[in-house]
Motif scaffolding. Structure first.
Motif, short mmCIF file in Angstrom:
data_model
loop_
_atom_site.label_atom_id
_atom_site.label_comp_id
_atom_site.label_asym_id
_atom_site.label_seq_id
_atom_site.Cartn_x
_atom_site.Cartn_y
_atom_site.Cartn_z
N ILE A 1 1.85 -4.49 3.46
CA ILE A 1 1.81 -4.43 2.20
C ILE A 1 2.70 -4.06 1.08
CG2 ILE A 1 -0.04 -2.59 0.73
CD1 ILE A 1 -1.09 -1.91 3.42
N GLU A 2 2.53 -4.93 -0.30
CA GLU A 2 3.54 -4.29 -1.48
C GLU A 2 2.94 -3.29 -2.12
OE1 GLU A 2 5.96 -6.93 -4.41
OE2 GLU A 2 4.93 -8.05 -3.09
N LEU A 3 3.44 -2.57 -2.57
CA LEU A 3 2.50 -1.47 -3.63
C LEU A 3 3.69 -2.01 -4.85
CD1 LEU A 3 3.30 2.18 -0.89
CD2 LEU A 3 1.30 0.52 -1.62
N GLY A 4 2.99 -1.15 -6.17
CA GLY A 4 3.23 -1.51 -7.10
C GLY A 4 4.85 -0.65 -7.80
N ASP A 5 5.19 -0.88 -8.64
CA ASP A 5 6.68 0.31 -8.71
C ASP A 5 6.43 2.06 -9.04
OD1 ASP A 5 7.98 -1.84 -8.49
OD2 ASP A 5 8.46 -2.31 -10.16
N ASP A 6 5.04 2.08 -9.66
CA ASP A 6 4.37 3.51 -10.10
C ASP A 6 3.79 3.76 -8.60
OD1 ASP A 6 2.56 1.88 -10.04
OD2 ASP A 6 1.44 2.37 -11.40
N ALA A 7 4.33 3.63 -7.36
CA ALA A 7 3.62 4.06 -6.69
C ALA A 7 4.09 5.69 -6.24
CB ALA A 7 3.57 3.35 -5.37
N ASP A 8 3.06 6.29 -6.18
CA ASP A 8 4.23 8.11 -5.63
C ASP A 8 4.35 7.87 -3.97
OD1 ASP A 8 4.59 10.64 -5.30
OD2 ASP A 8 2.53 11.14 -5.91
N ARG A 9 5.55 8.19 -3.87
CA ARG A 9 6.20 7.67 -2.17
C ARG A 9 5.86 9.18 -1.51
NH1 ARG A 9 9.97 4.46 -0.19
NH2 ARG A 9 11.03 5.66 1.81
N ALA A 10 5.78 10.14 -2.38
CA ALA A 10 5.71 11.52 -1.38
C ALA A 10 4.06 11.71 -1.28
CB ALA A 10 6.05 12.65 -2.45
N ASP A 11 3.41 11.01 -2.09
CA ASP A 11 1.82 11.14 -1.81
C ASP A 11 1.38 10.04 -0.23
OD1 ASP A 11 -0.94 11.87 -2.01
OD2 ASP A 11 -1.39 9.36 -2.39
N LEU A 12 1.98 8.71 -0.41
CA LEU A 12 1.79 8.16 0.38
C LEU A 12 2.07 7.98 1.44
CD1 LEU A 12 1.24 5.39 1.35
CD2 LEU A 12 3.21 4.42 1.13
N LYS A 13 3.14 9.19 1.63
CA LYS A 13 3.88 9.51 3.01
C LYS A 13 3.04 11.13 3.47
CE LYS A 13 8.22 11.40 4.85
NZ LYS A 13 9.85 12.13 4.73
N ALA A 14 2.30 11.40 2.72
CA ALA A 14 1.43 13.23 2.75
C ALA A 14 0.33 12.30 4.04
CB ALA A 14 1.55 13.85 1.91
N ARG A 15 -0.04 11.09 3.29
CA ARG A 15 -1.63 10.20 3.60
C ARG A 15 -0.78 10.16 5.19
NH1 ARG A 15 -3.32 6.08 0.56
NH2 ARG A 15 -2.36 5.75 -0.70
N ILE A 16 0.10 8.90 5.28
CA ILE A 16 0.44 8.55 6.28
C ILE A 16 0.48 9.37 7.61
CG2 ILE A 16 2.79 7.62 7.82
CD1 ILE A 16 3.26 5.46 5.09
N GLU A 17 1.19 10.68 6.96
CA GLU A 17 1.47 11.96 8.66
C GLU A 17 -0.34 12.25 8.46
OE1 GLU A 17 4.57 14.46 6.33
OE2 GLU A 17 5.82 13.48 6.57
N ALA A 18 -0.60 12.57 7.63
CA ALA A 18 -2.54 13.21 8.04
C ALA A 18 -2.67 12.00 8.77
CB ALA A 18 -3.25 13.08 6.59
N ALA A 19 -2.38 10.85 8.87
CA ALA A 19 -3.16 9.75 10.05
C ALA A 19 -2.25 9.94 10.95
CB ALA A 19 -2.91 8.53 8.95
#
Length: 77
Positions: A16-34
Motif C-alpha cells: 500500500i502506498e500512502l500519501g506524503d501527508d500520512a501520519d506515521r505515528a498514528d499508523l504505527k499505533a494502529r498497527i501495534e493495536a492490531a
C-alpha cells in the motif's frame, strides 16, 4: 510512505502506498493495536482513497517504508 503487509497462508504480500501527508505515528499505533489483539482489523487508506482491511489474526508482519517515499529508478544518486 510504503506499507507492506505479509498475510499468513498467502503467497504475496499486500503493498500500500500512502500519501506524503500520512501520519506515521498514528499508523504505527494502529498497527501495534492490531498486532496486540486490541483491534480485530487493520484498516489503511492509500493515497488514492482506497481502503484496505486486513484481519489482525492473519497478519504475519508489517513493514513501514521511509517517510520520504521517493523511489529512484534508473541511474542516479
Amino acid at each position: 510512505m510504503d506499507v507492506r503487509i505479509g498475510v499468513t497462508q498467502a503467497p504475496r504480500e499486500i503493498s500500500i502506498e500512502l500519501g506524503d501527508d500520512a501520519d506515521r505515528a498514528d499508523l504505527k499505533a494502529r498497527i501495534e493495536a492490531a498486532l496486540s489483539g486490541a483491534s480485530d482489523v487493520l484498516a489503511i487508506t492509500d493515497k488514492r482513497g482506497n481502503e484496505s482491511f486486513v484481519p489482525s489474526a492473519k497478519i504475519a508482519y508489517v513493514e513501514l517504508g521511509s517517510q520520504e517515499g521517493g523511489r529512484s529508478i534508473g541511474f542516479g544518486s
